[in-house]
Scaffold this motif. Structure first.
Motif, PDB file in Angstrom:
ATOM      1  N   ARG A   1      -5.465  -3.872   2.946  1.00 52.85           N
ATOM      2  CA  ARG A   1      -6.643  -3.075   2.617  1.00 52.85           C
ATOM      3  C   ARG A   1      -6.824  -2.991   1.118  1.00 52.85           C
ATOM      4  NH1 ARG A   1      -5.566   3.215   4.436  1.00 52.85           N
ATOM      5  NH2 ARG A   1      -3.888   3.643   2.976  1.00 52.85           N
ATOM      6  N   TYR A  21      -0.986  -3.080   4.087  1.00 52.71           N
ATOM      7  CA  TYR A  21      -0.977  -1.751   4.695  1.00 52.71           C
ATOM      8  C   TYR A  21      -0.034  -1.693   5.900  1.00 52.71           C
ATOM      9  CZ  TYR A  21      -2.819   2.148   7.438  1.00 52.71           C
ATOM     10  OH  TYR A  21      -2.949   3.282   8.191  1.00 52.71           O
ATOM     11  N   ASP A  49       0.832  -1.191   0.000  1.00 50.61           N
ATOM     12  CA  ASP A  49       0.000   0.000   0.000  1.00 50.61           C
ATOM     13  C   ASP A  49       0.880   1.258   0.000  1.00 50.61           C
ATOM     14  OD1 ASP A  49      -3.026   0.755   0.757  1.00 50.61           O
ATOM     15  OD2 ASP A  49      -1.661   2.133   1.813  1.00 50.61           O
TER      16      ASP A  49
END
Length: 124
Positions: A101, A111, A31
Motif C-alpha cells: 500500500r 502491508y 508498512d
C-alpha cells in the motif's frame, strides 16, 4: 512507475541479502502495520520481522539466495497492489502473496505477506 512496478521493485529488494541484512533498509519497505504469515505458519509483526530478518536464511551474501519466479501484480485500488509469485530457497519452494500500500507520503510499502510451502517436487 506504476504502483505494480513500484511493488515489484520493492518485493525484489526485500529478497536481496543486502536489504535483508539491514534493519534500516528493510524498515523503509515494511508498512508500520505490516503482518506476515510465514511458510511455517508463524505470524510475524513488523517489529519481530525487523529484529529477526538479518539472521534468517537469504540474509547473507554468501548463503542461499531467494530465486523468484512468475511474479505478477494487480492494482486493486489507487493505493493498493497485490503481488503473487513463487520462490525457491535452499531447495524449498513456496507460493507467495503480498499486499503493498502507498503511504500518505507516496512510498509503496509491504502491508501483508503470506508464504505457503509447495509440497514435493511436482509443484502442484
Amino acid at each position: 512507475m506504476t504502483g505494480v512496478e513500484e511493488a515489484v521493485a520493492g518485493e525484489l529488494r526485500l529478497a536481496d541479502p543486502a536489504v535483508r541484512a539491514s534493519r534500516a533498509e528493510a524498515a523503509r519497505l515494511l508498512d508500520p502495520d505490516f503482518v506476515e504469515v510465514g511458510a511455517s505458519g508463524r505470524r510475524w509483526s513488523r517489529a519481530e520481522m525487523l529484529a529477526e530478518l538479518p539472521g534468517m536464511e537469504g540474509g547473507s551474501a554468501d548463503g542461499p539466495r531467494y530465486e523468484v519466479t512468475g511474479m505478477t501484480g494487480v492494482q486493486l485500488g489507487p493505493d493498493l497492489v497485490h503481488l503473487t509469485y513463487e520462490t525457491v530457497l535452499a531447495g524449498r519452494r513456496a507460493r507467495r502473496s503480498s499486499l503493498w500500500r502507498r503511504s500518505p507520503g507516496g512510498e509503496w510499502r509491504m502491508y501483508y505477506h503470506q508464504a505457503t510451502p509447495v509440497p514435493g517436487e511436482t509443484g502442484v
